[in-house]
Every structure is written in structure tokens, then in C-alpha cells.
Design an enzyme around this catalytic site. Sequence first.
Site, PDB file in Angstrom:
ATOM      1  N   GLU A  69       0.661  -1.356   0.391  1.00  0.00           N
ATOM      2  CA  GLU A  69       0.044   0.055   0.173  1.00  0.00           C
ATOM      3  C   GLU A  69       1.022   0.900   0.215  1.00  0.00           C
ATOM      4  O   GLU A  69       2.324   1.187  -0.272  1.00  0.00           O
ATOM      5  CB  GLU A  69      -0.897  -0.406   1.389  1.00  0.00           C
ATOM      6  CG  GLU A  69      -0.425   0.207   2.965  1.00  0.00           C
ATOM      7  CD  GLU A  69      -0.328   0.053   3.885  1.00  0.00           C
ATOM      8  OE1 GLU A  69      -2.001  -0.342   3.621  1.00  0.00           O
ATOM      9  OE2 GLU A  69      -0.317   1.023   4.544  1.00  0.00           O
ATOM     10  N   HIS A  71       0.400   6.169   0.698  1.00  0.00           N
ATOM     11  CA  HIS A  71      -1.156   7.060   1.836  1.00  0.00           C
ATOM     12  C   HIS A  71      -0.036   7.949   2.136  1.00  0.00           C
ATOM     13  O   HIS A  71       0.780   7.935   1.668  1.00  0.00           O
ATOM     14  CB  HIS A  71      -1.122   6.202   2.674  1.00  0.00           C
ATOM     15  CG  HIS A  71      -0.686   5.211   3.576  1.00  0.00           C
ATOM     16  ND1 HIS A  71       0.018   5.995   4.594  1.00  0.00           N
ATOM     17  CD2 HIS A  71      -0.920   4.474   4.472  1.00  0.00           C
ATOM     18  CE1 HIS A  71       1.048   5.010   5.261  1.00  0.00           C
ATOM     19  NE2 HIS A  71       0.251   3.571   4.790  1.00  0.00           N
ATOM     20  N   HIS A  75       4.818   7.011   7.862  1.00  0.00           N
ATOM     21  CA  HIS A  75       4.896   5.604   9.572  1.00  0.00           C
ATOM     22  C   HIS A  75       6.513   5.768  10.585  1.00  0.00           C
ATOM     23  O   HIS A  75       7.430   5.908   9.326  1.00  0.00           O
ATOM     24  CB  HIS A  75       5.273   4.113   9.172  1.00  0.00           C
ATOM     25  CG  HIS A  75       4.018   3.907   8.699  1.00  0.00           C
ATOM     26  ND1 HIS A  75       2.508   3.862   9.174  1.00  0.00           N
ATOM     27  CD2 HIS A  75       3.555   3.072   7.347  1.00  0.00           C
ATOM     28  CE1 HIS A  75       1.387   3.432   8.370  1.00  0.00           C
ATOM     29  NE2 HIS A  75       1.537   3.117   7.527  1.00  0.00           N
ATOM     30  N   HIS A 109       4.814  -0.142   0.753  1.00  0.00           N
ATOM     31  CA  HIS A 109       5.345  -0.651   1.375  1.00  0.00           C
ATOM     32  C   HIS A 109       4.947  -2.277   1.648  1.00  0.00           C
ATOM     33  O   HIS A 109       3.482  -2.038   1.178  1.00  0.00           O
ATOM     34  CB  HIS A 109       6.026  -0.075   2.374  1.00  0.00           C
ATOM     35  CG  HIS A 109       4.312   0.630   3.736  1.00  0.00           C
ATOM     36  ND1 HIS A 109       3.731   2.237   2.442  1.00  0.00           N
ATOM     37  CD2 HIS A 109       3.647   0.278   4.237  1.00  0.00           C
ATOM     38  CE1 HIS A 109       2.576   2.514   3.270  1.00  0.00           C
ATOM     39  NE2 HIS A 109       2.280   1.659   3.982  1.00  0.00           N
ATOM     40  N   CYS A 123       5.134  -0.016  15.052  1.00  0.00           N
ATOM     41  CA  CYS A 123       4.243   0.891  14.053  1.00  0.00           C
ATOM     42  C   CYS A 123       3.309   2.584  15.126  1.00  0.00           C
ATOM     43  O   CYS A 123       2.576   2.316  15.465  1.00  0.00           O
ATOM     44  CB  CYS A 123       3.875   0.966  13.369  1.00  0.00           C
ATOM     45  SG  CYS A 123       3.276   2.222  11.684  1.00  0.00           S
TER      46      CYS A 123
HETATM   47 MN    MN Z   1       0.960   1.658   5.706  1.00  0.00          MN
END
Ligand code: MN
Length: 160
Positions: A69, A71, A75, A109, A123
Site C-alpha cells: 500500500e 498513502h 510511519h 511498502h 508502528c
Molecule cells: Mn501503511
Amino acid sequence: MLKYTRGDLMFKKFKKNKNTWEDTPTHIYKENPDIFKDVTRQVLFDGAFDLPVQFRYFQVEEGGYSSLEHHEHSHFVMIYKGKGHVLLENEVHEVEEGDILTINSWQWHQFRADRGTLLGFLCMVNIERDRPSYPTEKELEDLRSNKNVPEFLDGKLQKK
Ligand code: MN
């Protein structure tokens, strides 16, 4: 904005034999091999005081993987248990206990527990964040043109 509340306490013991924390539910993702496989999530901290972040523990069982994914939000990740590989944009890295990495805006990732054991990672994310999106056929094809990426995505990287 989050309100600072004086007097709130949080203390949770870690259960070493199970990789869980007291009073913390373990969410088991519905099996969906197209997107992710054998992943659980525990929310260790859910934004409070002056810290507008969520801190989660994800555990990928041997042979499993998180979703591929990207975004807008970022993170901060620390590998906490075991080992595996991570795809970071167009590079594949071996990861193991203690390694740290950031995933910046719009970087592709995925985490894979593909080295004979589980992969557990911590995370941190902002509590306000956008939803992930997944690669189109074209984006997947572009990703696969990078060194080691096809082997990574097909779960065929040599176990070391
Ligand atoms: Mn992610």
C-alpha cells in the site's frame, strides 16, 4: 486538539510468551490473501495528552505479509520480533529485531515474514490520517521492474 489530563496513568505488562500486552485486544485480520495474510494488530497507545499518535504492534506470522500500500501519511517503524523483508518504494531490505525505518508520504511498502519465522513490528502513525490505496496493474508492473522486487512479491527471496 488533545487535552492534557493530569493524573491519567497507563501501565501494561508485556506477556513475553504470547507477544501481547495486558488489557490490549489482538485484532485478527480477516484472511484475504490478495491484500494481506496472517497479520494481527494491537493498539498500544491511542493518542492522549500532548501526543497525537497511535502506536501499534503488528505481527505477521511465518509466511504471511502485510498489505502492499501507500498513502499520504507516514510511519515510523521498529522491528520488535523475528525477521523478514520489507519493500520500501523500489528497494527490498532484510529486516530483523531492532532495525528502524521510516515510510514517507506515498512510498509503497509491504512487510513479509519470509525468513522462516514471524515478523513483529512497532508502528507509529498520526491519529488523523488518510486511508491506504493499493497499486494498479500498471503501478505493480513498474514496481516489479526493480531489483529483487518480483522475488519479494512472489515470496521467493532466499531465506537467510
Ligand atoms: Mn501503511
